[in-house]
Design a protein around this motif. Structure first.
Motif, PDB file in Angstrom:
ATOM      1  N   MET A 193      48.136  20.252  23.920  1.00  0.00           N
ATOM      2  CA  MET A 193      49.412  20.251  24.630  1.00  0.00           C
ATOM      3  C   MET A 193      49.677  21.649  25.155  1.00  0.00           C
ATOM      4  SD  MET A 193      52.100  18.256  25.302  1.00  0.00           S
ATOM      5  CE  MET A 193      52.131  17.020  23.981  1.00  0.00           C
ATOM      6  N   LEU A 194      49.877  21.771  26.468  1.00  0.00           N
ATOM      7  CA  LEU A 194      50.290  23.035  27.077  1.00  0.00           C
ATOM      8  C   LEU A 194      51.740  22.899  27.516  1.00  0.00           C
ATOM      9  CD1 LEU A 194      47.520  24.459  29.467  1.00  0.00           C
ATOM     10  CD2 LEU A 194      48.582  25.603  27.524  1.00  0.00           C
ATOM     11  N   HIS A 195      52.601  23.744  26.979  1.00  0.00           N
ATOM     12  CA  HIS A 195      54.004  23.726  27.374  1.00  0.00           C
ATOM     13  C   HIS A 195      54.149  24.532  28.660  1.00  0.00           C
ATOM     14  CE1 HIS A 195      58.274  23.301  26.905  1.00  0.00           C
ATOM     15  NE2 HIS A 195      58.463  24.613  26.899  1.00  0.00           N
ATOM     16  N   GLY A 196      54.711  23.928  29.693  1.00  0.00           N
ATOM     17  CA  GLY A 196      54.695  24.528  31.021  1.00  0.00           C
ATOM     18  C   GLY A 196      55.829  25.471  31.360  1.00  0.00           C
ATOM     19  N   ALA A 197      56.596  25.920  30.376  1.00  0.00           N
ATOM     20  CA  ALA A 197      57.714  26.834  30.658  1.00  0.00           C
ATOM     21  C   ALA A 197      57.213  28.244  30.958  1.00  0.00           C
ATOM     22  CB  ALA A 197      58.675  26.874  29.467  1.00  0.00           C
ATOM     23  N   ASP A 198      57.976  28.979  31.774  1.00  0.00           N
ATOM     24  CA  ASP A 198      57.551  30.328  32.162  1.00  0.00           C
ATOM     25  C   ASP A 198      57.421  31.264  30.963  1.00  0.00           C
ATOM     26  OD1 ASP A 198      60.284  30.536  31.694  1.00  0.00           O
ATOM     27  OD2 ASP A 198      60.790  31.314  33.690  1.00  0.00           O
ATOM     28  N   TRP A 199      58.309  31.112  29.945  1.00  0.00           N
ATOM     29  CA  TRP A 199      58.243  32.013  28.793  1.00  0.00           C
ATOM     30  C   TRP A 199      56.971  31.802  27.981  1.00  0.00           C
ATOM     31  CZ3 TRP A 199      58.029  29.394  24.184  1.00  0.00           C
ATOM     32  CH2 TRP A 199      58.608  28.114  24.119  1.00  0.00           C
ATOM     33  N   SER A 200      56.531  30.552  27.888  1.00  0.00           N
ATOM     34  CA  SER A 200      55.308  30.270  27.138  1.00  0.00           C
ATOM     35  C   SER A 200      54.076  30.764  27.894  1.00  0.00           C
ATOM     36  CB  SER A 200      55.199  28.767  26.877  1.00  0.00           C
ATOM     37  OG  SER A 200      54.034  28.462  26.139  1.00  0.00           O
ATOM     38  N   LEU A 201      54.064  30.521  29.199  1.00  0.00           N
ATOM     39  CA  LEU A 201      52.906  30.899  30.014  1.00  0.00           C
ATOM     40  C   LEU A 201      52.888  32.396  30.333  1.00  0.00           C
ATOM     41  CD1 LEU A 201      52.988  27.902  32.541  1.00  0.00           C
ATOM     42  CD2 LEU A 201      51.499  28.161  30.547  1.00  0.00           C
ATOM     43  N   GLY A 202      54.054  32.960  30.629  1.00  0.00           N
ATOM     44  CA  GLY A 202      54.109  34.358  31.055  1.00  0.00           C
ATOM     45  C   GLY A 202      54.107  35.349  29.913  1.00  0.00           C
ATOM     46  N   ALA A 203      54.909  35.077  28.869  1.00  0.00           N
ATOM     47  CA  ALA A 203      54.999  36.011  27.744  1.00  0.00           C
ATOM     48  C   ALA A 203      53.899  35.763  26.725  1.00  0.00           C
ATOM     49  CB  ALA A 203      56.368  35.896  27.075  1.00  0.00           C
ATOM     50  N   HIS A 204      53.790  34.525  26.264  1.00  0.00           N
ATOM     51  CA  HIS A 204      52.894  34.252  25.137  1.00  0.00           C
ATOM     52  C   HIS A 204      51.428  34.138  25.535  1.00  0.00           C
ATOM     53  CE1 HIS A 204      56.703  32.514  23.107  1.00  0.00           C
ATOM     54  NE2 HIS A 204      56.590  33.807  22.936  1.00  0.00           N
ATOM     55  N   TYR A 205      51.152  33.526  26.675  1.00  0.00           N
ATOM     56  CA  TYR A 205      49.735  33.391  27.049  1.00  0.00           C
ATOM     57  C   TYR A 205      49.258  34.575  27.888  1.00  0.00           C
ATOM     58  CZ  TYR A 205      45.208  31.361  27.580  1.00  0.00           C
ATOM     59  OH  TYR A 205      43.841  31.180  27.496  1.00  0.00           O
ATOM     60  N   LEU A 206      49.770  34.710  29.091  1.00  0.00           N
ATOM     61  CA  LEU A 206      49.329  35.817  29.946  1.00  0.00           C
ATOM     62  C   LEU A 206      49.632  37.160  29.292  1.00  0.00           C
ATOM     63  CD1 LEU A 206      48.107  36.660  32.687  1.00  0.00           C
ATOM     64  CD2 LEU A 206      50.449  36.716  33.583  1.00  0.00           C
ATOM     65  N   GLY A 207      50.709  37.222  28.523  1.00  0.00           N
ATOM     66  CA  GLY A 207      51.083  38.460  27.859  1.00  0.00           C
ATOM     67  C   GLY A 207      50.035  38.978  26.898  1.00  0.00           C
ATOM     68  N   LEU A 208      49.160  38.105  26.419  1.00  0.00           N
ATOM     69  CA  LEU A 208      48.073  38.544  25.549  1.00  0.00           C
ATOM     70  C   LEU A 208      47.135  39.517  26.266  1.00  0.00           C
ATOM     71  CD1 LEU A 208      47.111  35.229  23.695  1.00  0.00           C
ATOM     72  CD2 LEU A 208      48.149  37.276  22.688  1.00  0.00           C
ATOM     73  N   THR A 209      47.087  39.421  27.583  1.00  0.00           N
ATOM     74  CA  THR A 209      46.247  40.337  28.367  1.00  0.00           C
ATOM     75  C   THR A 209      46.540  41.793  28.014  1.00  0.00           C
ATOM     76  OG1 THR A 209      46.127  38.804  30.235  1.00  0.00           O
ATOM     77  CG2 THR A 209      45.662  41.115  30.706  1.00  0.00           C
ATOM     78  N   TYR A 210      47.821  42.122  27.889  1.00  0.00           N
ATOM     79  CA  TYR A 210      48.224  43.508  27.676  1.00  0.00           C
ATOM     80  C   TYR A 210      47.986  43.944  26.226  1.00  0.00           C
ATOM     81  CZ  TYR A 210      50.650  41.485  31.638  1.00  0.00           C
ATOM     82  OH  TYR A 210      50.933  40.770  32.773  1.00  0.00           O
ATOM     83  N   SER A 211      47.943  42.986  25.310  1.00  0.00           N
ATOM     84  CA  SER A 211      47.747  43.314  23.894  1.00  0.00           C
ATOM     85  C   SER A 211      46.287  43.325  23.478  1.00  0.00           C
ATOM     86  CB  SER A 211      48.504  42.312  23.023  1.00  0.00           C
ATOM     87  OG  SER A 211      49.878  42.334  23.306  1.00  0.00           O
ATOM     88  N   LEU A 212      45.432  42.687  24.258  1.00  0.00           N
ATOM     89  CA  LEU A 212      44.018  42.559  23.888  1.00  0.00           C
ATOM     90  C   LEU A 212      43.144  43.673  24.451  1.00  0.00           C
ATOM     91  CD1 LEU A 212      43.524  38.690  24.209  1.00  0.00           C
ATOM     92  CD2 LEU A 212      43.414  40.046  22.109  1.00  0.00           C
TER      93      LEU A 212
END
Length: 441
Positions: A193-212
């Motif tokens: 299940m992928l939750h399509g809200a901007d906070w889930s996609l922008g902060a939690h998923y794409l946001g991993l880019t900056y932490s990794l």
């Protein structure tokens, strides 16, 4: 005939009146007096647990009759920062504030430096909790709750699909994950299940880019600054491309693939809890929805989001973890007596039986502390804590330094990518354009 009052006596009377008017009243609106009685105010942005805090304040007052704590509530999801700003502007700051780390960083000059408390909390908390809470290298807020996220799994749904016991440690790479998804799909179940809200996609998923980029927050922040000034590019960045390659797998096997942007949080969480999807990209906070759900499954866990096919790569065996709220003490209007009382209350909150029960049992949150006497009923949070205890976490502290709108702006671009409106290059262009727009701000 009225007698004239001597000038020195008039001055004495004025000073006495002023002293009487101001006695026991600090700028923060929290008072203290000569009898040792102290009044504190507590600004709370975890609005859903206002009533729990109020009961805690009553309990603490019963044990410490000279200390009274007044709640300054905020509405759920609205105008919290504005209310805090108005209190500062009116020279009436709260004594204690429960805030996002980024807000504390924004107003760092208003808060007490807790360096004198640092070693104590390093001893009380789990590894990395205090380090992850540092803001510009300073200990300005005490961690009291923690959250983690990754790929949650429904144990029954996975094991029924694969016809055997699921070992979460068996998923070490992206190919491992896709092979598992293929088995689940072949069994007639939705893999993820992928939750399509901007906070889930922008902060939690794409946001991993900056932490990794690395395990060091400062290095990760330099990477973000590089995106702003154009010296860094997502197109050839291993962490970004690895994340997006995995996102393509998640998108391919998404239970919501026919309507990916519906983003009904309660329905997505409920469907996962009942086994209509075997995995769910989400965090332990979803227990607030599924914990009391009728007809749900019982066993859940979490695995990292694999970002490559090299098991040794940073991120493949770690889950994202942070302290989303910190307790900060005012230093702009509170007296030393109020500050000391605030320190003692916070320590009681996170170490006492009553405080721990309220946080873990009544609020349903996880404490990043070693000696927690209360067993959490949040199964997912307990699974997250296993990674924490093994020190297998991703420090996502860089997000504390990012602009307030980063997740909404880049999350909108991720939504386009999820809905196949733009391709990978289009996503890169939009995300990099956002960061370049932040240069110099």
């Amino acid at each position: 005939m009225l007698k004239k009052v001597a000038p020195w006596l008039a001055l004495l009377l004025i000073l006495s009146l002023l002293a009487a008017c101001s006695q026991g009243k600090g700028k923060s609106g929290a008072s203290s007096d000569a009898n040792g009685e102290v009044k504190l105010t507590f600004f709370n942005t975890s609005a859903e647990v206002n009533s729990v805090f109020e009961k805690l304040f009553e309990t603490y007052h019963e044990q410490n009759p000279k200390v009274t704590i007044e709640l300054i509530p905020t509405p759920i999801g609205g105008a919290q920062l504005e209310k805090f700003q108005s209190l500062l502007a009116s020279n009436n700051p709260p004594t204690i504030s429960n805030l996002d780390p980024g807000t504390i960083l924004q107003y760092k000059d208003k808060f007490l430096d807790l360096d004198s408390e640092k070693s104590k909390y390093e001893g009380l908390t789990k590894a990395g909790a205090v380090e992850n809470a540092l803001l510009d290298g300073k200990f300005l807020g005490i961690p009291w709750t923690a959250q983690g996220y990754g790929l949650l799994y429904n144990k029954r749904a996975v094991e029924e699909a694969i016809g055997g016991t699921f070992d979460p440690a068996s998923i070490k790479t992206r190919d491992d994950l896709e092979a598992l998804f293929q088995k689940i799909q072949a069994a007639g179940k939705a893999p993820v299940m992928l939750h399509g809200a901007d906070w889930s996609l922008g902060a939690h998923y794409l946001g991993l880019t900056y932490s990794l980029q690395s395990k060091d927050v400062d290095t990760n922040l330099k990477f973000v600054k590089g995106l702003e000034d154009g010296t860094q590019s997502l197109a050839n960045n291993a962490a970004f491309n690895g994340l997006m390659d995995t996102f393509d797998v998640l998108k391919k096997y998404n239970a919501r693939s026919k309507d990916p942007l519906t983003a009904d949080y309660n329905k997505d969480s409920s469907d996962f809890a009942k086994g209509n999807a075997a995995f769910y990209f989400m965090g332990d906070w979803t227990w607030a929805v599924i914990g009391s759900l009728q007809g749900r499954d019982q066993d859940f866990g979490v695995i990292p989001v694999p970002i490559s096919n090299n098991p040794a790569d940073y991120g493949n065996t770690q889950i994202a973890y942070s302290e989303p709220k910190l307790l900060a003490i005012d230093n702009s209007g509170s007296s030393p007596a109020q500050q000391e009382a605030a320190k003692k209350f916070i320590e009681w909150l996170v170490t006492s039986d009553q405080g721990q029960k309220a946080i873990v049992s009544d609020m349903g949150l996880a404490l990043p502390y070693k000696d927690v006497k209360v067993k959490s009923t949040n199964v997912i949070s307990n699974a997250v804590n296993e990674y924490v205890d093994q020190e297998k976490t991703i420090n996502i502290g860089v997000i504390n330094y990012l602009p307030q709108d980063y997740w909404a702006k880049t999350g909108a671009s991720m939504q386009k990518y999820l809905a196949n409106v733009i391709d990978r290059q289009g996503l890169i262009d939009e995300v990099q354009a956002y960061w370049k727009s932040q240069a110099g701000k």
